[in-house]
Motif scaffolding. Structure first.
Motif, PDB file in Angstrom:
ATOM      1  N   ARG A 244     -12.083 -20.084  27.102  1.00  0.00           N
ATOM      2  CA  ARG A 244     -13.101 -20.194  26.065  1.00  0.00           C
ATOM      3  C   ARG A 244     -12.517 -20.792  24.786  1.00  0.00           C
ATOM      4  N   GLU A 279     -19.388 -23.892  25.439  1.00  0.00           N
ATOM      5  CA  GLU A 279     -19.240 -22.663  26.222  1.00  0.00           C
ATOM      6  C   GLU A 279     -20.174 -22.688  27.441  1.00  0.00           C
ATOM      7  N   ALA A 280     -21.411 -23.140  27.254  1.00  0.00           N
ATOM      8  CA  ALA A 280     -22.340 -23.242  28.389  1.00  0.00           C
ATOM      9  C   ALA A 280     -21.782 -24.225  29.424  1.00  0.00           C
ATOM     10  N   HIS A 281     -21.175 -25.293  28.955  1.00  0.00           N
ATOM     11  CA  HIS A 281     -20.559 -26.297  29.826  1.00  0.00           C
ATOM     12  C   HIS A 281     -19.382 -25.670  30.592  1.00  0.00           C
ATOM     13  N   LEU A 283     -18.869 -22.468  31.229  1.00  0.00           N
ATOM     14  CA  LEU A 283     -19.357 -21.462  32.182  1.00  0.00           C
ATOM     15  C   LEU A 283     -19.994 -22.130  33.403  1.00  0.00           C
ATOM     16  N   THR A 284     -20.627 -23.280  33.188  1.00  0.00           N
ATOM     17  CA  THR A 284     -21.221 -23.996  34.323  1.00  0.00           C
ATOM     18  C   THR A 284     -20.118 -24.509  35.246  1.00  0.00           C
ATOM     19  N   GLU A 286     -17.194 -23.018  35.579  1.00  0.00           N
ATOM     20  CA  GLU A 286     -16.723 -21.806  36.267  1.00  0.00           C
ATOM     21  C   GLU A 286     -17.631 -21.492  37.450  1.00  0.00           C
ATOM     22  N   ARG A 287     -18.937 -21.588  37.198  1.00  0.00           N
ATOM     23  CA  ARG A 287     -19.908 -21.250  38.245  1.00  0.00           C
ATOM     24  C   ARG A 287     -19.770 -22.216  39.413  1.00  0.00           C
ATOM     25  N   ARG A 290     -16.663 -21.299  41.372  1.00  0.00           N
ATOM     26  CA  ARG A 290     -16.818 -20.101  42.200  1.00  0.00           C
ATOM     27  C   ARG A 290     -17.562 -20.411  43.480  1.00  0.00           C
ATOM     28  N   ILE A 303     -23.204 -33.726  36.398  1.00  0.00           N
ATOM     29  CA  ILE A 303     -23.660 -32.909  35.269  1.00  0.00           C
ATOM     30  C   ILE A 303     -22.491 -32.702  34.322  1.00  0.00           C
ATOM     31  N   VAL A 307     -22.142 -34.167  30.462  1.00  0.00           N
ATOM     32  CA  VAL A 307     -22.128 -33.239  29.325  1.00  0.00           C
ATOM     33  C   VAL A 307     -20.818 -33.376  28.546  1.00  0.00           C
ATOM     34  N   VAL A 376     -29.797 -35.482  42.926  1.00  0.00           N
ATOM     35  CA  VAL A 376     -29.943 -34.022  42.813  1.00  0.00           C
ATOM     36  C   VAL A 376     -31.419 -33.641  42.824  1.00  0.00           C
TER      37      VAL A 376
END
Lengths: 397, 396
Positions: A244, A279-281, A283-284, A286-287, A290, A303, A307, A376
């Motif tokens: 972060r 931060e949203a970028h 976390l995306t 990270e997602r 995963r 994406i 971004v 997409v």
């Protein structure tokens, strides 16, 4: 269940490597070579080719152990090699022996790789490129000009996309080769950019020869092979930091903290908005990691690239607005010794100028939005005037 | 801060939960049903609500039952997302979002054990009458006073806008008493409780003005505990609101993509025009970012893996903006039909406007973020990026 076992396997292998090749003692080359031999270069690759055949999401397990032990970022030593060449070689090399012969020195950063795709006449419309490859016995003879080639002056190998059949529609007449950058007829010239630096090159190809054994994929199937490279490029470029507040946004926050005299409520909200988007970028990313399996990255990588490019520009625009008149000064336009990433290490003003290229390099934001829309979301493409036409009949200019 | 390994990984049960709630909503909260209930006096169907609580058992997934906690906040967020996608009419915000979490945190006791099970079962509903600012408890704005009366309490005061209060069986009210601010439970039908249904922009989410005149109340959390209980409820409420925003935004994106594929102008689908396609691509990015922040916050609070203050503000700042933008773009891309009463776009647009204002606006949450990461930022000089100044410019 097996995910736990795989993670333990990766962790054990990484601990063994750093124990036997202390990153603070041995050369980068030895360490990275050992990582390859232990299957930690690309954990999702098959064993023997720098991988362990496990989920690519586990790569971070290995990387973090090596980094914690003082190891370098393998990726940054050979970014095009690691991010783009390796997955393309793994999928399309003619033999496992050939793949291994390229991958081991690539992983150890003994041999740097570059990418020979864009041309002065073929940027976003990459499939329209004009560089030709003509068969001559067991070799191909290549003629043309490539541009925006980073690292070409250091590279041993280049990923080359060339036209092998001008009578076919443009996507069908391409083939994909690995070019020896030291071969006769390959000439590399630095290309100076608006920041003053020359991190890219122009590469002139005059009767350069490539053995047919260095072709990746079938003759005429080069576009499909190139897509492997491009998908990996966008994922590699867009893959944000996993911490972060790190990455480009750290520049803006640090500058903000260092310049209390420049604070205004409007700038504060702008920076908070940028921080939140970063931060949203993150976390995306990270997602996506995963949920990543051993499969290849899909169009979702677009994406991330879209971004991060726009965010980078907005962050440096913010920095410039914070600096006011001071922002109009510049350090130096003189070309530095190693111009490769000099811009990103330079003063804020230089990073600001460099960021203009972010929305162009590696796929323009316009093309990326088309990809998101069409691949997409499944939206229909634009009507085309070039579809089905032989390449040589398509207007160029 | 280290995150647990299964963050962002939905397990098979969560995927099944999503399918179940989506199926239920397709059957019991389709557009025609939503329009019927939003025009009804109660504003929702108590029988449908009771089935969500009883048959499906999805109203209190983070609440303890006899065997301990079942499910968790991530499960509850999955449910909130699906209910938001369907615009299901009912006290989702007041009951699932705020009252149930407050009761869960209120600690063991007769009152909690009496109030919580019927809310979880869906046979009673609740509203949360607590003043907040930017999603934080704001005791300075309390307009209700509490006095002891006999063995209990009486509350007097006025609350301008309480979501889901008109039909609520029980109100959880923050009031100032002799020992400080505490949280009380007031029966909706008790003497001294006057509720006036307000005319709201979003007809699927009701609000009421509440006047309390010596209304009988029972103490749920005393002054020593009220802040913790309320703070937890607001954090959970923010997470579930964010998940609802994700659900609504995703539904609108799907709707608009379908429309853009089939609506023909100039002899071709409008989705083939880059002006339309690129706007849809940006909507996709907004939805994906919203989803990442909403579920990050859910996992963060469920597992204690991140600061709730920051996690909820990141989610609220991102999701409020995303839903508002996606809803506005949905109207734009549908053209004239999107502005009509008969089209469902306005139902979502109005929900997006309401959700953006609930528990703090995006701007207020950005302000919270700035307080946490900018105002107190201390950066060692070695990490401040260089700036070309006069000295360098003179050197040339």
């Amino acid at each position: 269940m097996s995910a736990v076992t795989d993670a333990a396997r990766v962790e054990e292998a990484a601990r063994k490597v750093v124990a036997e090749h202390d990153p603070r003692q041995v050369s980068t080359r030895e360490l990275l070579g050992a990582c390859f031999d232990a299957g930690l270069a690309w954990v999702h690759f098959p064993e023997g080719l720098g991988g362990l055949g496990v989920s690519r999401g586990l790569q971070t397990v290995a990387d973090e152990i090596v980094r914690a032990a003082g190891g370098p970022s393998a990726f940054s030593r050979n970014p095009i090699g690691y991010g783009m060449a390796a997955p393309t070689i793994r999928e399309h090399a003619q033999s496992t022996e050939q793949a291994r012969a390229w991958l081991r020195p690539l992983a150890a950063a003994e041999e740097i790789w570059c990418q020979l795709f864009s041309e002065p006449g073929a940027g976003s419309d990459l499939a329209g490129l004009a560089t030709s490859a003509v068969p001559d016995g067991a070799e191909w003879v290549v003629n043309g000009q490539k541009v925006w080639t980073s690292l070409a002056h250091h590279a041993r190998w280049g990923l080359l996309l060339a036209r092998t059949d001008p009578d076919q529609p443009k996507h069908k007449g391409l083939s994909y080769f690995v070019l020896d950058m030291g071969a006769p007829g390959v000439e590399t010239r630095p290309l100076r950019q608006m920041t003053g630096q020359a991190e890219f090159n122009e590469v002139y190809l005059n009767d350069a020869r490539v053995p047919d054994a260095h072709r990746l994929g079938a003759v005429g199937d080069g576009w499909r092979v190139a897509l492997t490279t491009l998908m990996n490029e966008r994922t590699a470029i867009g893959a944000g930091s996993s911490l972060r507040g790190s990455g480009t946004i750290a520049d803006a926050v640090a500058l903000w903290a260092a310049r209390p005299d420049c604070h205004t409520p409007v700038l504060r909200d702008r920076l908070a908005a940028l921080w939140t988007r970063a931060e949203a970028h993150r976390l995306t990313g990270e997602r996506a990691r995963r949920s990543a399996t051993t499969g290849s990255p899909g169009p979702e990588g677009s994406i991330s690239k879209l971004v991060s490019a726009e965010l980078n520009q907005q962050i440096y625009e913010f920095c410039m607005d914070l600096l006011g008149l001071e922002g109009t000064l510049y350090g130096s336009y003189a070309i530095s010794e190693d111009g490769r990433d000099a811009d990103w290490r330079g003063p804020i003003q230089q990073r600001f100028l460099r960021s203009r290229a972010n929305t162009i390099e590696g796929g323009t934001s316009e093309v990326l939005r088309n990809i998101l829309g069409e691949r997409v979301l499944g939206l229909p493409g634009e009507p085309r005037t070039d579809a089905g036409k032989p390449w040589k009949e398509i207007p160029r200019g | 801060m280290a995150e647990t390994g299964d963050v962002f990984a939905f397990d098979a049960e969560q995927l099944e939960l999503r399918r179940t709630v989506r199926r239920f909503c397709a059957e019991h909260s389709d557009e025609a049903t939503v329009r019927r209930w939003m025009d009804s006096p109660a504003g929702y169907d108590p029988a449908t609500w009771a089935r969500l609580g009883g048959e499906l058992g999805v109203l209190g997934l983070a609440a303890p039952d006899e065997s301990g906690v079942v499910g968790g906040l991530v499960d509850q967020a999955v449910v909130a997302e699906e209910l938001g996608a369907a615009l299901l009419c009912g006290p989702v915000f007041g009951t699932i979002g705020l009252a149930i979490p407050a009761l869960v945190m209120a600690g063991d006791g007769g009152l909690r054990d009496e109030l919580l099970p019927p809310l979880v079962a869906g046979v009673r509903t609740a509203a949360f009458a607590v003043p907040e600012r930017a999603g934080r408890f704001d005791p300075a704005s309390i307009t209700v006073g509490a006095v002891r009366a006999g063995g209990g309490w009486e509350l007097t005061g006025w609350l301008a806008q309480v979501v889901d209060a008109a039909a609520a069986d029980v109100l959880l009210v923050a009031a100032s008493g002799p020992d400080g601010v505490a949280l009380f439970a007031v029966e909706g039908t008790a003497d001294g409780v006057d509720r006036e249904l307000l005319s709201t922009m979003d007809l699927t989410r009701r609000q009421a003005a509440v006047r309390l005149s010596e209304a009988p109340a029972r103490l749920l959390a005393d002054p020593g505990d009220a802040e913790r209980v309320i703070g937890y409820a607001l954090d959970v409420g923010a997470v579930l609101l964010a998940a609802e925003q994700v659900g609504g935004a995703q539904r609108l994106l799907d709707l608009t993509v379908e429309y853009a594929k089939h609506r023909l102008q100039f002899g071709r689908p409008i989705g083939s025009f880059q002006a339309v396609k690129h706007r849809l691509a940006d909507m996709l990015v907004a939805v994906e970012h919203a989803r990442s922040t909403a579920y990050h916050a859910a996992w963060a609070i469920q597992g204690g893996t991140d600061d709730p203050w920051l996690a909820t503000s990141i989610a609220q700042a991102t999701c409020s903006q995303a839903y508002s933008r996606v809803a506005a773009d949905t109207l734009q891309l549908h053209g004239g039909i999107g502005f009509t009463w008969e089209h469902q776009a306005h139902l979502y647009y109005k929900r997006a406007v309401t959700d953006a204002a609930l528990l703090g606006s995006a701007e207020e949450h950005r302000n919270r973020i700035a307080l946490a990461v900018l105002d107190r930022a201390v950066v060692p000089p070695s990490q401040v990026p260089p700036v070309a100044g006069v000295a360098e410019a003179l050197r040339g």
